[in-house]
Design an enzyme around this catalytic site. Structure first.
Site, PDB file in Angstrom:
ATOM      1  N   HIS A 125       0.832  -1.204   0.000  1.00  0.00           N
ATOM      2  CA  HIS A 125       0.000   0.000   0.000  1.00  0.00           C
ATOM      3  C   HIS A 125       0.869   1.258   0.000  1.00  0.00           C
ATOM      4  O   HIS A 125       0.655   2.179  -0.793  1.00  0.00           O
ATOM      5  CB  HIS A 125      -0.919  -0.026   1.222  1.00  0.00           C
ATOM      6  CG  HIS A 125      -1.797   1.175   1.375  1.00  0.00           C
ATOM      7  ND1 HIS A 125      -3.130   1.176   1.013  1.00  0.00           N
ATOM      8  CD2 HIS A 125      -1.547   2.425   1.864  1.00  0.00           C
ATOM      9  CE1 HIS A 125      -3.644   2.370   1.265  1.00  0.00           C
ATOM     10  NE2 HIS A 125      -2.696   3.150   1.787  1.00  0.00           N
ATOM     11  N   GLU A 126       1.858   1.300   0.895  1.00  0.00           N
ATOM     12  CA  GLU A 126       2.710   2.492   0.973  1.00  0.00           C
ATOM     13  C   GLU A 126       3.606   2.623  -0.263  1.00  0.00           C
ATOM     14  O   GLU A 126       3.886   3.739  -0.713  1.00  0.00           O
ATOM     15  CB  GLU A 126       3.550   2.461   2.250  1.00  0.00           C
ATOM     16  CG  GLU A 126       2.751   2.395   3.544  1.00  0.00           C
ATOM     17  CD  GLU A 126       1.682   3.460   3.676  1.00  0.00           C
ATOM     18  OE1 GLU A 126       1.800   4.521   3.034  1.00  0.00           O
ATOM     19  OE2 GLU A 126       0.707   3.241   4.418  1.00  0.00           O
ATOM     20  N   HIS A 132       1.626   4.339  -2.889  1.00  0.00           N
ATOM     21  CA  HIS A 132       1.682   5.793  -2.670  1.00  0.00           C
ATOM     22  C   HIS A 132       2.990   6.364  -3.215  1.00  0.00           C
ATOM     23  O   HIS A 132       3.001   7.380  -3.916  1.00  0.00           O
ATOM     24  CB  HIS A 132       1.588   6.117  -1.175  1.00  0.00           C
ATOM     25  CG  HIS A 132       0.199   6.098  -0.610  1.00  0.00           C
ATOM     26  ND1 HIS A 132      -0.910   6.513  -1.314  1.00  0.00           N
ATOM     27  CD2 HIS A 132      -0.256   5.728   0.628  1.00  0.00           C
ATOM     28  CE1 HIS A 132      -1.986   6.391  -0.540  1.00  0.00           C
ATOM     29  NE2 HIS A 132      -1.610   5.919   0.633  1.00  0.00           N
ATOM     30  N   HIS A 192      -5.446   7.066  -2.496  1.00  0.00           N
ATOM     31  CA  HIS A 192      -6.479   6.212  -1.912  1.00  0.00           C
ATOM     32  C   HIS A 192      -7.687   6.124  -2.848  1.00  0.00           C
ATOM     33  O   HIS A 192      -8.083   7.121  -3.453  1.00  0.00           O
ATOM     34  CB  HIS A 192      -6.941   6.767  -0.563  1.00  0.00           C
ATOM     35  CG  HIS A 192      -5.918   6.675   0.515  1.00  0.00           C
ATOM     36  ND1 HIS A 192      -5.384   7.788   1.132  1.00  0.00           N
ATOM     37  CD2 HIS A 192      -5.318   5.600   1.094  1.00  0.00           C
ATOM     38  CE1 HIS A 192      -4.511   7.408   2.050  1.00  0.00           C
ATOM     39  NE2 HIS A 192      -4.445   6.085   2.041  1.00  0.00           N
ATOM     40  N   TYR A 212      -9.771   1.999   2.052  1.00  0.00           N
ATOM     41  CA  TYR A 212      -9.933   1.794   3.493  1.00  0.00           C
ATOM     42  C   TYR A 212     -10.954   0.681   3.739  1.00  0.00           C
ATOM     43  O   TYR A 212     -11.908   0.518   2.971  1.00  0.00           O
ATOM     44  CB  TYR A 212     -10.449   3.061   4.169  1.00  0.00           C
ATOM     45  CG  TYR A 212      -9.400   4.107   4.479  1.00  0.00           C
ATOM     46  CD1 TYR A 212      -8.050   3.856   4.331  1.00  0.00           C
ATOM     47  CD2 TYR A 212      -9.775   5.373   4.938  1.00  0.00           C
ATOM     48  CE1 TYR A 212      -7.100   4.823   4.633  1.00  0.00           C
ATOM     49  CE2 TYR A 212      -8.837   6.346   5.233  1.00  0.00           C
ATOM     50  CZ  TYR A 212      -7.502   6.064   5.079  1.00  0.00           C
ATOM     51  OH  TYR A 212      -6.570   7.014   5.374  1.00  0.00           O
TER      52      TYR A 212
END
Length: 483
Positions: free
Chosen positions: A211-212, A215, A221, A267
């Site tokens: 996930h990071e 980014h 997101h 999320y």
């Protein structure tokens, strides 16, 4: 007299030289939004560009309170204009939406979000990486390497160890800062220097790292895209005050592609932001009607096909189009020849017995500091020496263990072995091998892959195929990513 005249001339010249400077400072002050505090509004601050893209007004960092929101004007990468966002100060950094680092007061180059910044993708899709020493302090390296390898084997992105490149990322494992997140990263390539990805010790999983890294590659997101209100409804009445601003729209303009509820960038519907964690912080919509969310919402630990297509489209637009690299990430900090220096002879003896399955050493002896336990990592597994003895985990079971995280399982309590005939129920469904841990058991079969379940459920065994499906759905608890 001559001396007095010269002194008067000097004072006149000094006054003339000083007036424009004072006027310039006044104009600079009036052009920035001065910090305002009221009982109802958060601190408001605006970092504006001066003469060049490298010069900024530096806000008065000390007046910002730890853990409080402030307002800052940012032009996020890929956006057409600047807008105001709520950001939170934690340590030396400002965070947007929980896990996006928009400014580090220790690294001014981190803030590249005020000018035309369409060059936020990595040149040639190649990302130099530095792993700081904290990554090698425990079993974190295995988890992080697995995430880096995922991109190298499934996408056009190449993660490689940094040599002398001016732009790179630094991956660091830090102590829990009380923010509730499991990791954080800037968006895309910043200015010259290193962009730091933070991973919270003993809180992050392989999915967190992926996930990071998304980014860091320039991906936002999913629930913060400009059209999200068509697909989800944020339940602000069930969100803690400290997390109210973790759902801001990040990108402007038209969102690319279909909305992906199962995205690794989404999320969870149920998460730690909730006042009442039995109730969701977001619900799903279809044509304006509230519907049940898919079970995958926020629970994936790998990118979906749409995630990969979106990443591919971003970098194809930057001129990167190639087949996956198909080469693992390698770090010079990890020993790769022999097990010289491993002083735990019990681990050495176990390695000699399983060398064919484990391969060569990939670390020295690591003292985990938990009940005086030791660990050595290998090419295809690891050996733990704990109060449960000296136990080996390798192959697909080891990959499953690393992907889900140590906290889920605890220490291994047995070596991998054939499932005994007394547990023939599992064999009927294709499972042939088992490794037991303090909390859960991992089983594997060549046709069915791996599954983990509570130790008591393994001992009970499956009675019917329906019960097995129920175990897979209910007992394999979804990972709640706290991004």
């Amino acid at each position: 007299m001559k001396k007095i005249i010269l002194q008067l001339c000097f004072l006149v010249l000094l006054t003339i030289a000083t007036v424009p400077l004072q006027a310039q400072v006044t104009r600079a002050d009036s052009s920035s939004e001065i910090l305002q505090r009221t009982a109802t509004a958060p601190a408001a601050i605006n970092l504006k560009r001066l003469r060049t893209s490298a010069e900024y007004f530096r806000p008065d960092f000390e007046v910002l309170q730890q853990g409080e929101y402030s307002i800052i004007s940012l032009r996020l990468p890929g956006n057409s204009a600047a807008k105001d966002y709520y950001v939170k100060k934690i340590g030396s950094k400002l965070y947007l939406n929980g896990d996006i680092i928009v400014h580090d007061f220790n690294l001014m180059s981190t803030l590249s979000y005020t000018t035309n910044n369409n060059s936020y993708t990595w040149p040639d899709g190649t990302v130099p990486v530095i792993l700081d020493n904290s990554v090698f302090a425990s079993d974190y390296y295995v988890i992080i390497k697995s995430a880096l390898d995922y991109f190298n084997y499934h996408t056009s992105i190449i993660f490689k160890e940094r040599t002398n490149e001016s732009n790179y990322i630094i991956i660091s494992c830090i102590d829990n800062d009380g923010s509730g997140k499991a990791g954080a990263s800037p968006i895309g390539k910043g200015g010259s220097g290193g962009n730091k990805i933070e991973l919270i010790k003993d809180a992050f999983s392989r999915g967190t790292v992926i996930h990071e890294l998304m980014h860091a590659l320039g991906i936002y997101h999913e629930q913060s895209r400009s059209d999200r209100d068509k697909y989800v409804e944020i339940k602000f009445d069930n969100i803690k005050a400290a997390a109210k601003h973790n759902f801001q729209i990040e990108r402007d303009g038209i969102a690319r592609g279909a909305y992906d509820y199962c995205s690794i960038m989404h999320y969870p519907a149920f998460n730690s932001f909730a006042i009442d964690e039995t109730k969701p912080t977001l619900v799903c919509k279809n044509n304006g009607v509230i519907v049940a969310c898919p079970g995958c919402v926020g629970n994936n630990d790998e990118p979906t096909r749409m995630d990969l297509d979106g990443l591919d489209a971003l970098y194809r637009g930057a001129g990167v189009s190639r087949a996956p690299y198909n080469h693992p990430f390698e770090s010079a900090n990890v020993p790769i020849s022999g097990c010289i220096g491993v002083t735990d002879l019990s681990i050495v003896d176990k390695w000699k017995a399983y060398k064919g399955a484990l391969g060569d050493c990939r670390s020295g002896l690591i003292n985990l500091g938990i009940l005086a336990a030791n660990l050595v990592r290998f090419e295809h597994g690891a050996i733990y020496h704990s109060t449960h003895g000296v136990n080996v985990v390798y192959g697909d079971i080891y990959k499953h263990f690393v992907a889900k995280g140590f906290v889920r399982f605890g220490f291994p309590t047995s070596d991998e072995e054939d499932i005994p005939v007394t547990f023939s129920g599992w064999r009927r469904y294709g499972y042939t091998r088992v490794s037991k841990f303090e909390v859960r058991t991992i089983i594997w079969g060549p046709r069915v892959g791996t599954m983990d379940l509570l130790n008591a459920d393994y001992v009970a065994g499956p009675l019917t195929r329906e019960q097995l499906k129920l175990l897979e759905l209910q007992r394999t608890e979804p990972i709640r990513l706290q991004h």
